[in-house]
Design a protein around this motif. Sequence first.
Motif, short mmCIF file in Angstrom:
data_model
loop_
_atom_site.label_atom_id
_atom_site.label_comp_id
_atom_site.label_asym_id
_atom_site.label_seq_id
_atom_site.Cartn_x
_atom_site.Cartn_y
_atom_site.Cartn_z
N VAL A 7 0.85 -1.21 0.00
CA VAL A 7 0.00 0.00 0.00
C VAL A 7 0.88 1.25 0.00
O VAL A 7 0.61 2.22 -0.73
CB VAL A 7 -0.94 -0.02 1.23
CG1 VAL A 7 -1.53 1.36 1.50
CG2 VAL A 7 -2.05 -1.04 1.02
N ASN A 8 1.92 1.23 0.80
CA ASN A 8 2.84 2.36 0.88
C ASN A 8 3.52 2.60 -0.47
O ASN A 8 3.65 3.75 -0.93
CB ASN A 8 3.88 2.10 1.97
CG ASN A 8 4.70 3.33 2.33
OD1 ASN A 8 4.45 4.43 1.83
ND2 ASN A 8 5.69 3.15 3.18
N LEU A 54 2.44 1.83 -3.52
CA LEU A 54 1.49 2.42 -4.47
C LEU A 54 1.21 3.88 -4.13
O LEU A 54 1.08 4.73 -5.03
CB LEU A 54 0.18 1.62 -4.48
CG LEU A 54 0.27 0.18 -4.96
CD1 LEU A 54 -1.10 -0.48 -4.90
CD2 LEU A 54 0.82 0.11 -6.39
N PHE A 55 1.13 4.19 -2.84
CA PHE A 55 0.91 5.57 -2.41
C PHE A 55 2.03 6.48 -2.91
O PHE A 55 1.79 7.59 -3.39
CB PHE A 55 0.81 5.64 -0.89
CG PHE A 55 0.84 7.05 -0.34
CD1 PHE A 55 -0.26 7.89 -0.47
CD2 PHE A 55 1.96 7.53 0.31
CE1 PHE A 55 -0.23 9.19 0.01
CE2 PHE A 55 1.99 8.83 0.81
CZ PHE A 55 0.90 9.65 0.66
N ARG A 56 3.26 5.97 -2.80
CA ARG A 56 4.40 6.81 -3.23
C ARG A 56 4.36 7.06 -4.72
O ARG A 56 4.74 8.15 -5.19
CB ARG A 56 5.71 6.14 -2.84
CG ARG A 56 5.90 6.01 -1.36
CD ARG A 56 5.92 7.37 -0.64
NE ARG A 56 5.66 7.19 0.78
CZ ARG A 56 5.56 8.17 1.67
NH1 ARG A 56 5.69 9.42 1.28
NH2 ARG A 56 5.31 7.92 2.92
N GLU A 61 1.58 7.33 -6.44
CA GLU A 61 0.53 8.35 -6.59
C GLU A 61 1.11 9.74 -6.29
O GLU A 61 0.85 10.70 -7.03
CB GLU A 61 -0.63 8.06 -5.65
CG GLU A 61 -1.48 6.86 -6.06
CD GLU A 61 -2.76 6.75 -5.23
OE1 GLU A 61 -2.84 7.39 -4.16
OE2 GLU A 61 -3.67 6.03 -5.66
N GLU A 62 1.84 9.84 -5.21
CA GLU A 62 2.37 11.14 -4.80
C GLU A 62 3.45 11.64 -5.75
O GLU A 62 3.46 12.82 -6.14
CB GLU A 62 2.93 11.05 -3.38
CG GLU A 62 1.89 10.82 -2.31
CD GLU A 62 0.90 11.97 -2.18
OE1 GLU A 62 -0.23 11.83 -2.69
OE2 GLU A 62 1.27 12.99 -1.59
N LEU A 65 -4.56 5.85 -8.30
CA LEU A 65 -4.66 4.42 -8.59
C LEU A 65 -5.86 3.87 -7.83
O LEU A 65 -5.74 3.53 -6.64
CB LEU A 65 -3.37 3.70 -8.16
CG LEU A 65 -2.06 4.24 -8.76
CD1 LEU A 65 -0.84 3.54 -8.16
CD2 LEU A 65 -2.07 4.09 -10.28
N PRO A 66 -7.02 3.81 -8.47
CA PRO A 66 -8.25 3.39 -7.77
C PRO A 66 -8.16 1.95 -7.29
O PRO A 66 -7.50 1.11 -7.91
CB PRO A 66 -9.33 3.53 -8.85
CG PRO A 66 -8.75 4.37 -9.92
CD PRO A 66 -7.28 4.14 -9.88
N ASP A 67 -8.88 1.67 -6.20
CA ASP A 67 -8.89 0.31 -5.65
C ASP A 67 -9.29 -0.71 -6.71
O ASP A 67 -8.73 -1.81 -6.76
CB ASP A 67 -9.88 0.22 -4.47
CG ASP A 67 -9.37 0.94 -3.23
OD1 ASP A 67 -8.17 1.24 -3.17
OD2 ASP A 67 -10.18 1.19 -2.32
N VAL A 117 -6.36 -1.61 -8.68
CA VAL A 117 -5.22 -2.12 -7.92
C VAL A 117 -5.44 -3.57 -7.50
O VAL A 117 -4.48 -4.30 -7.24
CB VAL A 117 -4.99 -1.21 -6.69
CG1 VAL A 117 -4.10 -1.88 -5.66
CG2 VAL A 117 -4.40 0.11 -7.14
#
Lengths: 310, 80
Positions: B41-42, B44-46, B48-49, B55-57, B60
Amino acid sequence: MLGIEQIASYLPPLRISNFDRKAEFEIDDNFIDAKIGFRAVSRMEADDTTSTLCEKAYARLEEKVAIDRNALQAVIVVTQNPDANIPHVSAILHGRLGLPEQCACFDISLGCSGYVHGLSIALSFMAANGMSRGLLFTADPYSRIIDPDDKNTALLFGDGATVTLLSDAPMFAPGQFGFGTIGQDSAELRVRDDALYMNGRAIFNFAARHIPKDIKRVLAANSREISDIDSFVFHQGSRYIVETIANALGVPKTKVSFGAAEYGNTVSSSVPMILETEMQANDTNLILVSGFGVGLSWASTVLKRTQVKS
Amino acid sequence: MSIDVETVRALIGKLDLLPDPSALIADMPLNKQGLDSLDFVNLLFRFEEDYGIKLPDSEVDGVKTINDIVTLVNAKLAGQ
């Protein structure tokens, strides 16, 4: 000046070990210790309610500090799991504690950001009405709404309660606050079909995206740098999110508390439970507190020591 | 702009999620190579940022490997 004079917490003795659920949820020791960080979660007794948890926290407070109940002018409870929809928990407590008629009572509906919101609301209310002594409770026993088979929530949330004595003889007083809400994502953490639903990825993204920025804004509003702060008390959502926020801010690990390993995420009680310990160190003068969660919302402030603990 | 397998390995290394990102196999599920769900999760978050993408659920859910991440992120970047 109004602020925090004392804090007391109550954790029920019953624990559910997360290590006993490793096979069921396909997790290992490292995931429990290093990632979610909760070795066990606390559970209230079968006959406990939100109000009885608050009463037990109050009993602890009276063990720590002498309180003239007739001098209490406000009782405020932060909860989203009241004993019943009507009446409000603070009124129930008012009756059980035998408080004076002229004591104002109301509840605040907020989750993990509730304590910091509650500090601002309670202190503002007291200041506006010339009050000098009040109680701010937090209690949100999520065990009532958790599906025990839901891996996303069953390993995280613990029951507990706190009470903060607010007075004109504070040990700590808040500076400027920061608040925020991302309402369009509120459905990612909600009760659905009488059970708590949490989209863990959405909540992580929310916290990692917004909380470090908010904390930087609050520090600036208080004319402080990260290096000025002696202790950072973040909502104990999980060890992973606490460390993610700390890393994003560049906060030394020695200044960040994770104290919920043996009882779990106690929602609005998580910040005051850690704060109760942190404020006891006489060399701790500035504490940043930040709560975030249901809403999705957040609240942060900097607490400044006003007197040395006797 | 686009990313490749080395971009993903480099970010895993930068975030210190695994000890030897260069050894990661691009078409093997990352959870089979030691990356747990929170680290995933982290990661994918990075993305995005760092790349300004969402990145919609729903998109994913099937993403398991480094190659999957490369395909998804590049599709989002191409759509910007």
